[in-house]
Design a protein around this motif. Structure first.
Motif, PDB file in Angstrom:
ATOM      1  N   LEU A 187       0.913  -1.340   0.092  1.00  0.00           N
ATOM      2  CA  LEU A 187       0.108   0.059   0.127  1.00  0.00           C
ATOM      3  C   LEU A 187       0.664   1.333  -0.085  1.00  0.00           C
ATOM      4  CD1 LEU A 187      -2.685  -1.082   2.476  1.00  0.00           C
ATOM      5  CD2 LEU A 187      -3.261  -0.642   0.131  1.00  0.00           C
ATOM      6  N   THR A 188       2.173   1.183   0.853  1.00  0.00           N
ATOM      7  CA  THR A 188       2.949   2.581   0.672  1.00  0.00           C
ATOM      8  C   THR A 188       3.167   2.758  -0.455  1.00  0.00           C
ATOM      9  OG1 THR A 188       4.785   1.228   1.389  1.00  0.00           O
ATOM     10  CG2 THR A 188       3.237   2.362   3.316  1.00  0.00           C
ATOM     11  N   GLN A 189       3.579   1.513  -1.490  1.00  0.00           N
ATOM     12  CA  GLN A 189       4.306   1.939  -2.653  1.00  0.00           C
ATOM     13  C   GLN A 189       3.033   2.418  -3.721  1.00  0.00           C
ATOM     14  OE1 GLN A 189       5.946  -1.962  -3.242  1.00  0.00           O
ATOM     15  NE2 GLN A 189       7.291  -1.771  -1.871  1.00  0.00           N
ATOM     16  N   GLN A 190       1.911   2.708  -3.396  1.00  0.00           N
ATOM     17  CA  GLN A 190       0.851   2.909  -4.088  1.00  0.00           C
ATOM     18  C   GLN A 190       0.396   4.551  -3.770  1.00  0.00           C
ATOM     19  OE1 GLN A 190       0.077   0.584  -6.356  1.00  0.00           O
ATOM     20  NE2 GLN A 190       1.493  -0.718  -5.149  1.00  0.00           N
ATOM     21  N   LEU A 191       1.130   4.945  -2.863  1.00  0.00           N
ATOM     22  CA  LEU A 191       0.515   6.508  -2.519  1.00  0.00           C
ATOM     23  C   LEU A 191       0.825   7.429  -3.355  1.00  0.00           C
ATOM     24  CD1 LEU A 191       1.678   6.375   1.449  1.00  0.00           C
ATOM     25  CD2 LEU A 191      -0.732   6.404   0.576  1.00  0.00           C
ATOM     26  N   PRO A 192      -0.161   8.267  -3.582  1.00  0.00           N
ATOM     27  CA  PRO A 192       0.140   9.738  -4.420  1.00  0.00           C
ATOM     28  C   PRO A 192       1.259  10.403  -3.739  1.00  0.00           C
ATOM     29  CG  PRO A 192      -1.933   9.432  -4.231  1.00  0.00           C
ATOM     30  CD  PRO A 192      -1.552   8.142  -2.957  1.00  0.00           C
ATOM     31  N   ALA A 193       2.323  11.058  -4.380  1.00  0.00           N
ATOM     32  CA  ALA A 193       3.216  11.438  -4.054  1.00  0.00           C
ATOM     33  C   ALA A 193       3.076  12.544  -3.073  1.00  0.00           C
ATOM     34  CB  ALA A 193       4.395  12.246  -5.266  1.00  0.00           C
ATOM     35  N   GLY A 194       3.829  12.795  -2.111  1.00  0.00           N
ATOM     36  CA  GLY A 194       3.616  13.632  -1.087  1.00  0.00           C
ATOM     37  C   GLY A 194       2.835  13.298   0.045  1.00  0.00           C
ATOM     38  N   SER A 195       2.164  12.008   0.072  1.00  0.00           N
ATOM     39  CA  SER A 195       0.961  11.758   0.875  1.00  0.00           C
ATOM     40  C   SER A 195       1.973  11.518   2.361  1.00  0.00           C
ATOM     41  CB  SER A 195       0.219  10.674   0.622  1.00  0.00           C
ATOM     42  OG  SER A 195      -0.302  11.080  -0.624  1.00  0.00           O
ATOM     43  N   SER A 196       1.177  11.645   3.249  1.00  0.00           N
ATOM     44  CA  SER A 196       1.505  11.028   4.660  1.00  0.00           C
ATOM     45  C   SER A 196       0.599   9.795   4.925  1.00  0.00           C
ATOM     46  CB  SER A 196       1.552  12.120   5.683  1.00  0.00           C
ATOM     47  OG  SER A 196       0.323  12.856   5.826  1.00  0.00           O
ATOM     48  N   TRP A 197       1.038   8.960   5.947  1.00  0.00           N
ATOM     49  CA  TRP A 197       0.095   8.019   6.188  1.00  0.00           C
ATOM     50  C   TRP A 197       0.357   7.421   7.538  1.00  0.00           C
ATOM     51  CZ3 TRP A 197       2.577   3.202   7.323  1.00  0.00           C
ATOM     52  CH2 TRP A 197       4.105   3.235   7.116  1.00  0.00           C
ATOM     53  N   SER A 198      -0.722   6.744   7.970  1.00  0.00           N
ATOM     54  CA  SER A 198      -0.372   6.111   9.469  1.00  0.00           C
ATOM     55  C   SER A 198      -0.929   4.431   9.144  1.00  0.00           C
ATOM     56  CB  SER A 198      -1.276   6.875  10.432  1.00  0.00           C
ATOM     57  OG  SER A 198      -2.377   6.884  10.192  1.00  0.00           O
ATOM     58  N   VAL A 199      -0.813   3.791   9.835  1.00  0.00           N
ATOM     59  CA  VAL A 199      -1.203   2.460  10.080  1.00  0.00           C
ATOM     60  C   VAL A 199      -2.217   2.199  11.322  1.00  0.00           C
ATOM     61  CG1 VAL A 199       0.671   1.033  10.710  1.00  0.00           C
ATOM     62  CG2 VAL A 199      -1.152   0.191   9.314  1.00  0.00           C
ATOM     63  N   ALA A 200      -3.315   1.440  11.110  1.00  0.00           N
ATOM     64  CA  ALA A 200      -4.126   1.039  12.246  1.00  0.00           C
ATOM     65  C   ALA A 200      -4.380  -0.548  12.081  1.00  0.00           C
ATOM     66  CB  ALA A 200      -5.558   1.742  12.448  1.00  0.00           C
ATOM     67  N   GLY A 201      -3.504  -1.102  12.879  1.00  0.00           N
ATOM     68  CA  GLY A 201      -3.647  -2.554  12.545  1.00  0.00           C
ATOM     69  C   GLY A 201      -4.696  -3.089  13.675  1.00  0.00           C
ATOM     70  N   ILE A 202      -5.458  -3.952  13.159  1.00  0.00           N
ATOM     71  CA  ILE A 202      -6.473  -4.563  14.102  1.00  0.00           C
ATOM     72  C   ILE A 202      -6.202  -5.733  14.712  1.00  0.00           C
ATOM     73  CG2 ILE A 202      -9.108  -5.413  14.043  1.00  0.00           C
ATOM     74  CD1 ILE A 202      -8.614  -2.215  13.113  1.00  0.00           C
ATOM     75  N   GLY A 203      -6.525  -5.630  15.953  1.00  0.00           N
ATOM     76  CA  GLY A 203      -6.058  -6.731  17.048  1.00  0.00           C
ATOM     77  C   GLY A 203      -4.602  -7.001  17.112  1.00  0.00           C
ATOM     78  N   PRO A 204      -4.470  -8.332  16.914  1.00  0.00           N
ATOM     79  CA  PRO A 204      -2.841  -8.618  16.927  1.00  0.00           C
ATOM     80  C   PRO A 204      -2.051  -7.907  15.953  1.00  0.00           C
ATOM     81  CG  PRO A 204      -4.200 -10.509  16.121  1.00  0.00           C
ATOM     82  CD  PRO A 204      -5.291  -9.398  16.505  1.00  0.00           C
ATOM     83  N   ALA A 205      -2.431  -7.198  15.047  1.00  0.00           N
ATOM     84  CA  ALA A 205      -1.563  -6.701  13.856  1.00  0.00           C
ATOM     85  C   ALA A 205      -1.387  -5.214  14.524  1.00  0.00           C
ATOM     86  CB  ALA A 205      -2.427  -6.535  12.604  1.00  0.00           C
ATOM     87  N   GLN A 206      -1.938  -4.799  15.587  1.00  0.00           N
ATOM     88  CA  GLN A 206      -1.507  -3.473  15.753  1.00  0.00           C
ATOM     89  C   GLN A 206       0.090  -3.276  16.388  1.00  0.00           C
ATOM     90  OE1 GLN A 206      -3.370  -1.110  19.796  1.00  0.00           O
ATOM     91  NE2 GLN A 206      -4.424  -0.588  17.933  1.00  0.00           N
ATOM     92  N   LEU A 207       0.388  -4.064  17.103  1.00  0.00           N
ATOM     93  CA  LEU A 207       1.964  -3.960  17.395  1.00  0.00           C
ATOM     94  C   LEU A 207       2.736  -3.978  16.377  1.00  0.00           C
ATOM     95  CD1 LEU A 207       4.063  -3.183  19.856  1.00  0.00           C
ATOM     96  CD2 LEU A 207       3.826  -5.817  20.429  1.00  0.00           C
ATOM     97  N   PRO A 208       2.860  -5.316  15.746  1.00  0.00           N
ATOM     98  CA  PRO A 208       3.788  -5.314  14.491  1.00  0.00           C
ATOM     99  C   PRO A 208       3.839  -4.290  13.438  1.00  0.00           C
ATOM    100  CG  PRO A 208       2.243  -7.134  14.516  1.00  0.00           C
ATOM    101  CD  PRO A 208       2.006  -6.375  15.790  1.00  0.00           C
ATOM    102  N   LEU A 209       2.437  -4.031  13.202  1.00  0.00           N
ATOM    103  CA  LEU A 209       2.489  -2.811  11.940  1.00  0.00           C
ATOM    104  C   LEU A 209       2.606  -1.552  12.350  1.00  0.00           C
ATOM    105  CD1 LEU A 209      -0.891  -3.919   9.952  1.00  0.00           C
ATOM    106  CD2 LEU A 209       1.692  -4.576   9.556  1.00  0.00           C
ATOM    107  N   GLY A 210       2.372  -1.211  13.713  1.00  0.00           N
ATOM    108  CA  GLY A 210       2.922   0.103  14.295  1.00  0.00           C
ATOM    109  C   GLY A 210       4.346   0.094  14.300  1.00  0.00           C
TER     110      GLY A 210
END
Ligand code: KMH
Ligand code: ZN
Length: 272
Positions: A187-210
């Motif tokens: 997903l980060t590779q598909q972002l329009p140039a200049g975008s900022s981003w965050s991730v909300a990992g659900i359940g057990p994905a929260q810690l590793p994706l954060g």
């Protein structure tokens, strides 16, 4: 690397007190939780309102009370939900935007949501995007799957969205895109140039994706809306406990954590 913006998604629309006894529900409880999260390192709060019985509402007056209670206690970027809860009408969902909060979520497409469908018809979301532009509210684009990023790119060309975008990848939802490093990297590779981003990992994905987002230069959302556990089998004691862990990991990795005013500058928001 930019300083890390930590967003605390304090309440959500689905989690119950029976599942998480520390869930903040009333405006005062939400404001107390927001203040604790700011002290632990959060720069932004993502808000949902509840009725006194705990059921979700997009009632403007309830949001007004929550925001006023937060402002009495602390400085933090206030982001209201326009997702609300599954089954709410678009009109209901849009109500808190008329309070002109600093930010609001804008879901960029429909997604299966557990056994339900979280409906975001493009025509309705166009109305949301225009309302946010009129009110001077910066949208955070909620991206549940990769096709929603191509919609964002089309809407940039149409003028429905303004560059630079700020997007939040919601990953690991039952029915949405997987909560894996591979999905986030794609997903980060598909972002329009200049975008900022965050991730909300659900359940057990929260810690590793954060943690991965900290390393990649993205930002992080934690909190009971997305995850009620500190670790497998152990409930978190508060939203702030989850924020503090992310702040600690970021500092250990050499990345400083942004204050609310630093986060406003990073996101192009006006100083409060
Ligand atoms: N409660 C979900 C159905 C948002 O806040 O913008 C939608 C949601 C997204 O929470
Ligand atoms: Zn939400």
């Amino acid at each position: 690397m930019q300083k890390l913006i930590i967003t605390a998604a304090l309440t959500g629309a689905e989690v119950t007190r029976a599942q998480q006894p520390a869930l903040p529900i009333t405006p005062e409880e939400i404001a107390v939780a927001a203040e604790e999260c700011v002290k632990a390192g959060a720069a932004m709060v993502h808000l949902h309102a509840r009725h006194a019985d705990g059921s979700p509402t997009q009632d403007k007056e309830t949001y007004r009370q929550i925001i006023a209670a937060i402002r009495r206690r602390c400085d933090v970027i206030v982001q209201v939900s326009t997702g609300g809860a599954v089954g709410m009408t678009p009109q209901e969902r849009l109500a808190p935007v008329t309070l002109a909060p600093e930010m609001a979520t804008l879901s960029m497409g429909s997604v299966n949501f557990g056994d339900d469908v979280f409906m975001n018809h493009p025509a309705d979301m166009e109305v949301f995007a225009r309302a946010m532009q009129e009110m001077g509210v910066k949208p955070e684009l909620e991206i549940f799957d990769s096709g929603m990023l191509s919609t964002a790119s089309r809407w940039l060309k149409k003028g429905l969205l303004k560059s630079p975008l700020h997007v939040d990848f919601v990953l690991g939802l039952a029915g949405g895109m997987a909560g894996t490093p591979q999905a986030l990297l794609y997903l980060t590779q598909q972002l329009p140039a200049g975008s900022s981003w965050s991730v909300a990992g659900i359940g057990p994905a929260q810690l590793p994706l954060g943690t991965l987002a900290i390393l990649l230069g993205g930002h992080v959302r934690v909190g009971f809306e997305d995850n009620i556990y500190y670790r497998k089998g152990e409930l978190a004691s508060s939203n702030a406990q989850l924020v503090a862990r992310m702040a600690r990991i970021s500092q250990e990795l050499g990345r400083e954590v942004a204050t609310p005013s630093e986060a406003r500058a990073l996101l192009g928001l006006k100083p409060l």
